[in-house]
Design a protein around this motif. Structure first.
Motif, mmCIF file in Angstrom:
data_model
loop_
_atom_site.group_PDB
_atom_site.id
_atom_site.type_symbol
_atom_site.label_atom_id
_atom_site.label_comp_id
_atom_site.label_asym_id
_atom_site.label_seq_id
_atom_site.Cartn_x
_atom_site.Cartn_y
_atom_site.Cartn_z
ATOM 1 N N VAL A 127 66.785 10.380 54.239
ATOM 2 C CA VAL A 127 66.688 9.175 55.085
ATOM 3 C C VAL A 127 65.227 8.750 55.201
ATOM 4 O O VAL A 127 64.883 7.567 55.064
ATOM 5 C CB VAL A 127 67.312 9.429 56.471
ATOM 6 N N ALA A 128 64.338 9.708 55.450
ATOM 7 C CA ALA A 128 62.909 9.377 55.600
ATOM 8 C C ALA A 128 62.376 8.730 54.329
ATOM 9 O O ALA A 128 61.659 7.726 54.380
ATOM 10 C CB ALA A 128 62.118 10.642 55.921
ATOM 11 N N TRP A 129 62.735 9.278 53.163
ATOM 12 C CA TRP A 129 62.201 8.728 51.914
ATOM 13 C C TRP A 129 62.788 7.364 51.603
ATOM 14 O O TRP A 129 62.185 6.569 50.897
ATOM 15 C CB TRP A 129 62.405 9.735 50.776
ATOM 16 N N TYR A 130 63.979 7.082 52.118
ATOM 17 C CA TYR A 130 64.506 5.721 51.970
ATOM 18 C C TYR A 130 63.653 4.714 52.737
ATOM 19 O O TYR A 130 63.776 3.510 52.531
ATOM 20 C CB TYR A 130 65.979 5.650 52.411
ATOM 21 N N ASN A 171 48.921 3.992 63.167
ATOM 22 C CA ASN A 171 50.104 4.505 62.470
ATOM 23 C C ASN A 171 51.197 4.678 63.516
ATOM 24 O O ASN A 171 50.950 5.305 64.549
ATOM 25 C CB ASN A 171 49.832 5.869 61.846
ATOM 26 N N LEU A 172 52.369 4.127 63.249
ATOM 27 C CA LEU A 172 53.486 4.375 64.157
ATOM 28 C C LEU A 172 54.478 5.280 63.434
ATOM 29 O O LEU A 172 55.031 4.904 62.396
ATOM 30 C CB LEU A 172 54.182 3.079 64.564
ATOM 31 N N PHE A 173 54.686 6.466 63.985
ATOM 32 C CA PHE A 173 55.688 7.384 63.450
ATOM 33 C C PHE A 173 56.906 7.343 64.379
ATOM 34 O O PHE A 173 56.882 7.931 65.465
ATOM 35 C CB PHE A 173 55.112 8.801 63.346
ATOM 36 N N MET A 177 54.173 1.350 60.000
ATOM 37 C CA MET A 177 55.294 2.132 60.544
ATOM 38 C C MET A 177 55.833 2.999 59.408
ATOM 39 O O MET A 177 56.253 2.487 58.368
ATOM 40 C CB MET A 177 56.385 1.215 61.087
ATOM 41 N N ILE A 178 55.783 4.311 59.626
ATOM 42 C CA ILE A 178 56.118 5.269 58.559
ATOM 43 C C ILE A 178 57.157 6.265 59.079
ATOM 44 O O ILE A 178 56.837 7.024 60.003
ATOM 45 C CB ILE A 178 54.868 6.059 58.106
ATOM 46 N N VAL A 206 51.014 3.464 53.578
ATOM 47 C CA VAL A 206 50.971 4.925 53.762
ATOM 48 C C VAL A 206 49.586 5.435 53.370
ATOM 49 O O VAL A 206 49.001 6.283 54.057
ATOM 50 C CB VAL A 206 52.060 5.638 52.917
ATOM 51 N N ALA A 207 49.036 4.859 52.293
ATOM 52 C CA ALA A 207 47.701 5.287 51.850
ATOM 53 C C ALA A 207 46.656 5.026 52.927
ATOM 54 O O ALA A 207 45.702 5.802 53.090
ATOM 55 C CB ALA A 207 47.337 4.569 50.557
#
Ligand code: SF4
Length: 466
Positions: free
Chosen positions: A25-28, A182-184, A209-210, A238-239
């Motif tokens: 799910v995260a990688w999607y 960064n929003l996790f 947002m990651i 992400v970078a």
């Protein structure tokens, strides 16, 4: 707070999901990423089936297709072939390799396989997808561990320091409150991710947002088939995580250095703030306060109005829910946020259950429920069979959590308010809004309506005014 004593050595209907499922799910939520499960086909089929029944979207999850011989001699050949197949067929930006119980048990050195694959790819001219790797044995953790491990793997692989950062001391310009964040968000619904974007946009904040699977796992219908859905956090975003002013995490700090914000703090000096999941007035106020500091701006008026409507609804609906007793279950941060919300509206979270092993769960629940006048039972590393046994003794009115708790509610003869993941016996699980003032209002209406519906259905006379 009473702590449930473990009386069973076997798990009966686990109150958690498989770790590579969380990773998938995260990688999607990373643009152009295809999850690849290193193990047998059954694992990826289970993950696909489970996610599709919740998100109602196509979700390709590749497999390195273990057989008896790969289980004996190791899976390097399978993994290389799988990466090359996925790269050829999907042309993805990245591939996320998550291990399974089997490949972890046989001791496959997947980190080495991946780094040697990437080294060989570079030697032959480069190109092709970036490969992330997360170690996700399900016997060691839950889907939340898998989710955080996957986000960490992407951030660890992609995040870079800004070139001019080297000349500045870490954190030198990060205390001003200005700058990109960064929003996790953690593992929340697609609708929650859209709500978070609206909230952050309204503060005029620049942010990454990651991850963001709000479109990839809840998109529009397509005229023609696409191998990969659009959306996801751009790789460039992400970078840039390594040069952000701060990281805001909508979960607790209980994952230690196994999650991305902690890594960014240690590696790049990006301060991490663990706000918790913004469900309920108290928790949402904490998020808005953190956003106020990050942006240097006051809360936009529309959120003040949303907060006011929520408080008004609490007053209107108080008579329906005050004093009721609930079972609440799911992943630890979600349970803590729901318990805090229930505590605000006068519902006693009489039994709080999570499948995660968490020595601080009871302590955190106590902190989250300051109004509670009875001691809730708390149970970590728990299953639904144990939850049902305990709940039978607790005079429960309501069950709050995902669809896996349906049989607890059914056996108790009380309503189930469906939320969290998975919701696969109703439509719209991916569109349930839980977060913020508007999400809390939606949950509040659901709780009140479930109690009212139950009262109406069990009344001898069919009255319509409650
Ligand atoms: S074997 Fe392990 S990794 Fe595979 S589906 Fe089952 S719990 Fe998940």
């Amino acid at each position: 707070m009473k702590k449930e004593a473990a009386s069973f050595t076997s798990t009966r209907n686990a109150c958690k999901l498989c770790a590579p499922l969380g990773a998938s799910v995260a990688w999607y939520g990373i643009e152009g990423c295809v999850p690849l499960i290193h193990g047998s086909q059954g694992c990826s089929t289970y993950i696909r089936r489970y996610c599709i029944s919740h998100f109602r979207e196509p979700m390709d999850v590749a497999s390195s297709n273990f057989t008896e011989s790969s289980a004996i001699f190791g899976g390097e050949k399978n993994l290389r072939a799988a990466i090359e197949n996925v790269a050829r067929q999907y042309a993805p930006v990245s591939i996320g390799v998550a291990t399974t119980c089997l490949t972890e048990t046989i001791g496959d050195d997947v980190a080495r396989y991946v780094s040697e694959y990437e080294r060989d790819r570079l030697a032959s001219g480069g190109g092709g997808p970036v490969v992330f790797h997360a170690s996700t044995p399900s016997y060691r953790g839950t889907h939340m561990d898998g989710f955080h491990a996957a986000v960490l793997a992407a951030v660890r692989r992609l995040a870079v320091r800004k070139p001019d950062d080297a000349s500045r001391p870490a954190g030198a310009d990060r205390q001003t409150g200005a700058g990109r964040v960064n929003l996790f968000p953690g593992f929340v619904s697609s609708e929650d991710l859209r709500e978070l974007r609206e909230i952050l946009d309204s503060f005029g904040l620049s942010y990454a947002m990651i991850p963001d699977y709000s479109e990839t796992l809840d998109g529009e219908s397509w005229e023609t088939f696409r191998k990969l859905p659009g959306g996801g956090t751009p790789v460039a975003a992400v970078a840039s995580a390594g040069s952000a002013a701060a990281s805001l995490c909508l979960y607790s700090d209980s994952f230690g250095d196994a999650e991305a914000a902690s890594f960014l703090s240690g590696e790049f000096g990006v301060p991490a703030r663990y706000v918790g999941m913004p469900i309920g007035v108290r928790n949402t106020d904490a998020l808005f306060a953190a956003l106020g500091v990050a942006s240097g701006s006051a809360m936009p008026a529309k959120w003040g109005a949303a907060r006011g409507r929520l408080v008004d609804a609490y007053i209107d609906g108080h008579k329906y829910c005050f004093g009721k007793r609930a079972v609440v279950y799911g992943e630890e941060d979600f349970v803590l946020a729901l318990a805090s919300f229930l505590d605000e509206i006068g519902v006693v979270p009489a039994l709080a259950v999570t499948g995660a092993k968490s020595p601080r769960f009871a302590e955190r629940l106590r902190e989250a429920t300051p109004n509670c006048r009875v001691e809730p039972f708390v149970s970590d590393d728990a299953d639904f069979a144990t939850a049902l046994e305990r709940a039978r003794e607790l005079d429960i009115d309501l069950v709050v959590g995902n669809s896996k708790g349906y049989y607890v509610a059914r056996n108790l003869g009380v309503p189930l308010v469906r939320c969290g993941f998975p919701v696969h016996d109703r439509m719209g699980g991916q569109r349930i809004l839980h977060l913020g003032y508007r999400g809390t209002l939606s949950l509040f209406d659901k709780v009140c309506n479930a109690l009212m519906e139950d009262r109406q259905a069990s009344a001898k006379s069919g009255y319509t005014y409650i």
